[in-house]
Design a protein around this motif. Structure first.
Motif, PDB file in Angstrom:
ATOM      1  N   ALA B 141     -69.677  28.432  88.224  1.00 23.56           N
ATOM      2  CA  ALA B 141     -68.709  29.401  87.690  1.00 23.56           C
ATOM      3  C   ALA B 141     -68.318  30.420  88.752  1.00 23.56           C
ATOM      4  O   ALA B 141     -67.150  30.805  88.860  1.00 23.56           O
ATOM      5  CB  ALA B 141     -69.292  30.098  86.460  1.00 23.56           C
ATOM      6  N   ARG B 142     -69.309  30.848  89.551  1.00 29.59           N
ATOM      7  CA  ARG B 142     -68.998  31.837  90.592  1.00 29.59           C
ATOM      8  C   ARG B 142     -68.064  31.250  91.658  1.00 29.59           C
ATOM      9  O   ARG B 142     -67.199  31.949  92.173  1.00 29.59           O
ATOM     10  CB  ARG B 142     -70.296  32.315  91.256  1.00 29.59           C
ATOM     11  N   ARG B 143     -68.275  29.974  91.970  1.00 35.32           N
ATOM     12  CA  ARG B 143     -67.485  29.357  93.034  1.00 35.32           C
ATOM     13  C   ARG B 143     -66.131  28.875  92.509  1.00 35.32           C
ATOM     14  O   ARG B 143     -65.079  29.140  93.100  1.00 35.32           O
ATOM     15  CB  ARG B 143     -68.262  28.175  93.628  1.00 35.32           C
ATOM     16  N   ASP B 144     -66.165  28.139  91.394  1.00 39.05           N
ATOM     17  CA  ASP B 144     -64.943  27.490  90.899  1.00 39.05           C
ATOM     18  C   ASP B 144     -64.180  28.324  89.874  1.00 39.05           C
ATOM     19  O   ASP B 144     -63.039  27.990  89.536  1.00 39.05           O
ATOM     20  CB  ASP B 144     -65.279  26.134  90.280  1.00 39.05           C
ATOM     21  N   GLY B 145     -64.814  29.385  89.375  1.00 39.74           N
ATOM     22  CA  GLY B 145     -64.124  30.257  88.439  1.00 39.74           C
ATOM     23  C   GLY B 145     -64.184  29.776  87.013  1.00 39.74           C
ATOM     24  O   GLY B 145     -64.785  28.747  86.694  1.00 39.74           O
ATOM     25  N   VAL B 146     -63.538  30.544  86.145  1.00 44.60           N
ATOM     26  CA  VAL B 146     -63.564  30.269  84.703  1.00 44.60           C
ATOM     27  C   VAL B 146     -62.145  30.294  84.142  1.00 44.60           C
ATOM     28  O   VAL B 146     -61.278  31.021  84.624  1.00 44.60           O
ATOM     29  CB  VAL B 146     -64.438  31.295  83.947  1.00 44.60           C
ATOM     30  N   ARG B 147     -61.959  29.445  83.119  1.00 39.93           N
ATOM     31  CA  ARG B 147     -60.692  29.419  82.379  1.00 39.93           C
ATOM     32  C   ARG B 147     -60.816  30.376  81.197  1.00 39.93           C
ATOM     33  O   ARG B 147     -61.775  30.268  80.412  1.00 39.93           O
ATOM     34  CB  ARG B 147     -60.407  27.997  81.892  1.00 39.93           C
ATOM     35  N   VAL B 148     -59.880  31.269  81.069  1.00 41.45           N
ATOM     36  CA  VAL B 148     -60.001  32.360  80.097  1.00 41.45           C
ATOM     37  C   VAL B 148     -58.822  32.337  79.138  1.00 41.45           C
ATOM     38  O   VAL B 148     -57.692  32.014  79.533  1.00 41.45           O
ATOM     39  CB  VAL B 148     -60.087  33.716  80.850  1.00 41.45           C
ATOM     40  N   ILE B 149     -59.100  32.658  77.877  1.00 40.57           N
ATOM     41  CA  ILE B 149     -58.008  32.893  76.930  1.00 40.57           C
ATOM     42  C   ILE B 149     -58.071  34.347  76.474  1.00 40.57           C
ATOM     43  O   ILE B 149     -59.132  34.964  76.484  1.00 40.57           O
ATOM     44  CB  ILE B 149     -58.062  31.951  75.700  1.00 40.57           C
ATOM     45  N   THR B 150     -56.920  34.883  76.110  1.00 42.49           N
ATOM     46  CA  THR B 150     -56.903  36.211  75.508  1.00 42.49           C
ATOM     47  C   THR B 150     -57.032  36.055  73.991  1.00 42.49           C
ATOM     48  O   THR B 150     -56.474  35.126  73.402  1.00 42.49           O
ATOM     49  CB  THR B 150     -55.604  36.970  75.827  1.00 42.49           C
ATOM     50  N   LEU B 151     -57.792  36.940  73.392  1.00 41.87           N
ATOM     51  CA  LEU B 151     -57.925  36.947  71.935  1.00 41.87           C
ATOM     52  C   LEU B 151     -57.753  38.368  71.423  1.00 41.87           C
ATOM     53  O   LEU B 151     -58.243  39.330  72.032  1.00 41.87           O
ATOM     54  CB  LEU B 151     -59.305  36.423  71.501  1.00 41.87           C
ATOM     55  N   ASP B 152     -57.103  38.476  70.276  1.00 44.53           N
ATOM     56  CA  ASP B 152     -56.881  39.768  69.632  1.00 44.53           C
ATOM     57  C   ASP B 152     -58.217  40.325  69.136  1.00 44.53           C
ATOM     58  O   ASP B 152     -58.941  39.646  68.407  1.00 44.53           O
ATOM     59  CB  ASP B 152     -55.918  39.552  68.450  1.00 44.53           C
ATOM     60  N   ARG B 153     -58.551  41.550  69.502  1.00 47.55           N
ATOM     61  CA  ARG B 153     -59.769  42.206  69.004  1.00 47.55           C
ATOM     62  C   ARG B 153     -59.519  42.889  67.658  1.00 47.55           C
ATOM     63  O   ARG B 153     -60.446  43.411  67.040  1.00 47.55           O
ATOM     64  CB  ARG B 153     -60.278  43.207  70.050  1.00 47.55           C
ATOM     65  N   GLY B 154     -58.256  42.903  67.220  1.00 51.42           N
ATOM     66  CA  GLY B 154     -57.951  43.400  65.872  1.00 51.42           C
ATOM     67  C   GLY B 154     -57.764  44.899  65.777  1.00 51.42           C
ATOM     68  O   GLY B 154     -57.088  45.386  64.872  1.00 51.42           O
ATOM     69  N   PHE B 155     -58.362  45.639  66.698  1.00 44.90           N
ATOM     70  CA  PHE B 155     -58.316  47.100  66.677  1.00 44.90           C
ATOM     71  C   PHE B 155     -57.259  47.625  67.644  1.00 44.90           C
ATOM     72  O   PHE B 155     -57.064  47.029  68.708  1.00 44.90           O
ATOM     73  CB  PHE B 155     -59.643  47.692  67.152  1.00 44.90           C
ATOM     74  N   PRO B 156     -56.651  48.773  67.354  1.00 47.46           N
ATOM     75  CA  PRO B 156     -55.851  49.446  68.386  1.00 47.46           C
ATOM     76  C   PRO B 156     -56.766  50.013  69.472  1.00 47.46           C
ATOM     77  O   PRO B 156     -57.962  50.216  69.256  1.00 47.46           O
ATOM     78  CB  PRO B 156     -55.151  50.574  67.621  1.00 47.46           C
ATOM     79  N   ALA B 157     -56.191  50.259  70.640  1.00 43.67           N
ATOM     80  CA  ALA B 157     -56.996  50.657  71.803  1.00 43.67           C
ATOM     81  C   ALA B 157     -57.686  52.005  71.614  1.00 43.67           C
ATOM     82  O   ALA B 157     -58.716  52.259  72.221  1.00 43.67           O
ATOM     83  CB  ALA B 157     -56.124  50.690  73.061  1.00 43.67           C
ATOM     84  N   ASP B 158     -57.135  52.852  70.741  1.00 40.54           N
ATOM     85  CA  ASP B 158     -57.721  54.196  70.605  1.00 40.54           C
ATOM     86  C   ASP B 158     -58.698  54.292  69.427  1.00 40.54           C
ATOM     87  O   ASP B 158     -59.045  55.382  68.994  1.00 40.54           O
ATOM     88  CB  ASP B 158     -56.610  55.237  70.444  1.00 40.54           C
ATOM     89  N   VAL B 159     -59.169  53.148  68.924  1.00 38.84           N
ATOM     90  CA  VAL B 159     -59.964  53.162  67.696  1.00 38.84           C
ATOM     91  C   VAL B 159     -61.291  53.901  67.868  1.00 38.84           C
ATOM     92  O   VAL B 159     -61.807  54.495  66.924  1.00 38.84           O
ATOM     93  CB  VAL B 159     -60.183  51.715  67.183  1.00 38.84           C
ATOM     94  N   ALA B 160     -61.860  53.863  69.068  1.00 39.77           N
ATOM     95  CA  ALA B 160     -63.175  54.485  69.262  1.00 39.77           C
ATOM     96  C   ALA B 160     -63.122  55.981  68.994  1.00 39.77           C
ATOM     97  O   ALA B 160     -64.065  56.562  68.460  1.00 39.77           O
ATOM     98  CB  ALA B 160     -63.688  54.209  70.680  1.00 39.77           C
ATOM     99  N   GLN B 161     -61.993  56.619  69.374  1.00 46.17           N
ATOM    100  CA  GLN B 161     -61.874  58.058  69.137  1.00 46.17           C
ATOM    101  C   GLN B 161     -61.724  58.380  67.662  1.00 46.17           C
ATOM    102  O   GLN B 161     -62.331  59.300  67.147  1.00 46.17           O
ATOM    103  CB  GLN B 161     -60.647  58.646  69.869  1.00 46.17           C
ATOM    104  N   ARG B 162     -60.886  57.582  66.953  1.00 50.01           N
ATOM    105  CA  ARG B 162     -60.596  58.028  65.594  1.00 50.01           C
ATOM    106  C   ARG B 162     -61.499  57.423  64.537  1.00 50.01           C
ATOM    107  O   ARG B 162     -61.487  57.878  63.396  1.00 50.01           O
ATOM    108  CB  ARG B 162     -59.123  57.848  65.249  1.00 50.01           C
TER     109      ARG B 162
END
Lengths: 302, 302
Positions: B141-162
């Motif tokens: 993995a370190r040499r050849d890398g990884v294939r990544v997908i994006t997934l929705d985390r469901g929360f808005p980015a500012d959720v931790a504050q509110r």
């Protein structure tokens, strides 16, 4: 009614919890609940990677056992765990109850928790157990009700459909948020929580379903929202229908709760508690209906 | 460099994990990792109610140990656990490493996991342990890398504050969603995931931080979004700064990833892996920078 003894915990280890493990004998065995049985590297303990059910045991009868086991299997499927052997789990729950009964330590109200984890990391062998213990005394909450606050669950109501990896609607061991929400309620002088979606839909409590009466209709939020199907809620609907009320599963806006003629939280061990205040505002409490519902949930077996 | 032995697991039970428990002796002791030590009713196991850290141990040196312990304490505070005794935990980690070293079973790369749970329900006594084990082989993995997908985390980015009750930014034992996201990636022929907020901000991986190079700037999403501060990411920034690149923590729109000149996931044991495809589209891979960063993370101790 059994006497008011306090159920000593009974532990049943399930050696054949899923179709991934071979069955030897009944697939479960009684074990000493006072000694450790879990590896520190069990994925249930280090990743909250597993599912559970809590089944109310009233006068020795595990209520809605089949409904609980079916939900257990649905939760396991959402986590892509091997299918639980429901026949083994059913017998394990009954064995736990029987062990307490024959020891003379079965209280009138108890709870049986079934837990299935992905097992010790790297082994591919699932871990399972049933733990029976006395229900806490809930007489005050059932009679006097609970003060509830609404809290944002952060997700839109349709998140379960579009993001299944978020596991909404599965009853997983990853309950840290549910516990944090209850602590937050206590810090605000309340007893419990109703989660609301980021788009304003009533969801569920951290350990309960929500029921609302508006006129002659009793409503609970639909399970295609990111919530658990309630086993006790289903039994409550039978009661309300018997009283001539319409019952429906539909989306409830949080503003509708202000108009409620009755608002309840239902769960398997606490059964039902009326909500007396919501976000600090008094709610209509229907004492007669609450008392009838509680009697139904305590006496009608299924 | 130590020899390429495979570290046999070493377990240290921490008897004085927080200020809630009295200290006897050093507050920890070596224990047999092959037998169970956890009660089935530990809130870590049934509620995912606890926090953890995973510390890379390279050539016998626990990397960024103080940074990990500070984050451990911050996570505990978010869960309103009693404050961990960081001096006890630090010595417990070092004792685990020393036990493997003196047994001659310490591999060149290992990981030490520290786990603190709310303890057995009803006791008010926290549970703690350190488990040291060999790192899996990550050379491919370190040499050849990884294939990544994006997934929705469901929360808005500012959720931790509110919505602090959602515990975003705490490293809790409730990781079922993180594990489900990784399974989802594998089902889509990918290796890993980058979570994206419901309002389009890049967040983090299920077990990693995200670093992006765009021109002469290396960016990681800010921790006021609902993500963990990365201990390895901080060490990586030192490396990039030493190479004359600007480093910044700022909000990253998911569309910006398409323009990246380099995209990496960093974490304590895997250290760094280059992302080779994102949602099926090839990414620019900077092999020289990746190799230099990996060498830095493996050789510079702190």
């Amino acid at each position: 009614m059994l006497s008011a003894v306090s159920t000593e915990p009974v532990l049943v280890l399930v050696s054949a919890p899923t179709e991934g493990e071979p069955v030897a004998g009944p697939g479960f065995a009684l074990a000493d609940p006072t000694v450790p049985h879990l590896d520190v590297n069990d994925l249930g303990a280090v990743r909250g990677d597993g599912v559970f059910e809590t089944i109310g045991v009233i006068d020795g009868h595990p209520q809605a056992l089949d409904a609980h086991l079916l939900r257990f299997a649905r939760s396991a499927a959402q986590l892509e765990l091997p299918a639980p052997r429901l026949d083994v789990w059913r017998e394990a729950v009954l064995a736990a109850v029987e062990a307490a009964r024959s020891a003379g330590t079965l209280a009138a109200e108890a709870g049986a928790k079934t837990v299935l984890t992905r097992g010790v990391e790297g082994t591919g062998v699932a871990t399972g157990w049933v733990r029976l213990s006395a229900a806490p005394d809930m007489s005050t909450a059932r009679r006097d009700g609970v003060r509830v606050i609404t809290l944002d669950r952060g997700f839109p109501a349709d998140v379960a459909q579009r993001a299944p990896w978020l596991l909404q609607g599965a009853k997983t061991l990853s309950y840290a948020i549910n516990m944090a929400a209850l602590r937050h309620a206590r810090s605000r002088d309340a007893d419990d929580v109703i989660f609301v979606s980021s788009d304003g839909a009533v969801l569920e409590g951290p350990t309960a379903n929500v029921l609302v009466r508006i006129g002659d209709e009793v409503i609970t939020p639909p399970t295609d929202q990111a919530i658990l199907a309630g086993t006790t809620q289903a039994r409550a609907f039978d009661f309300f229908a018997g009283r001539g009320l319409r019952t429906s599963e539909r989306r409830l806006g949080v503003a509708e709760l202000a108009d409620a003629d009755g608002l309840w939280l239902t769960s398997s061990v606490r059964l039902v508690v009326p909500v007396t205040t919501l976000d600090g505002v008094a709610c209509a409490v229907d004492a007669d209906l609450t008392e009838g519902l509680l009697r139904h949930l305590r006496t009608v077996t299924d």
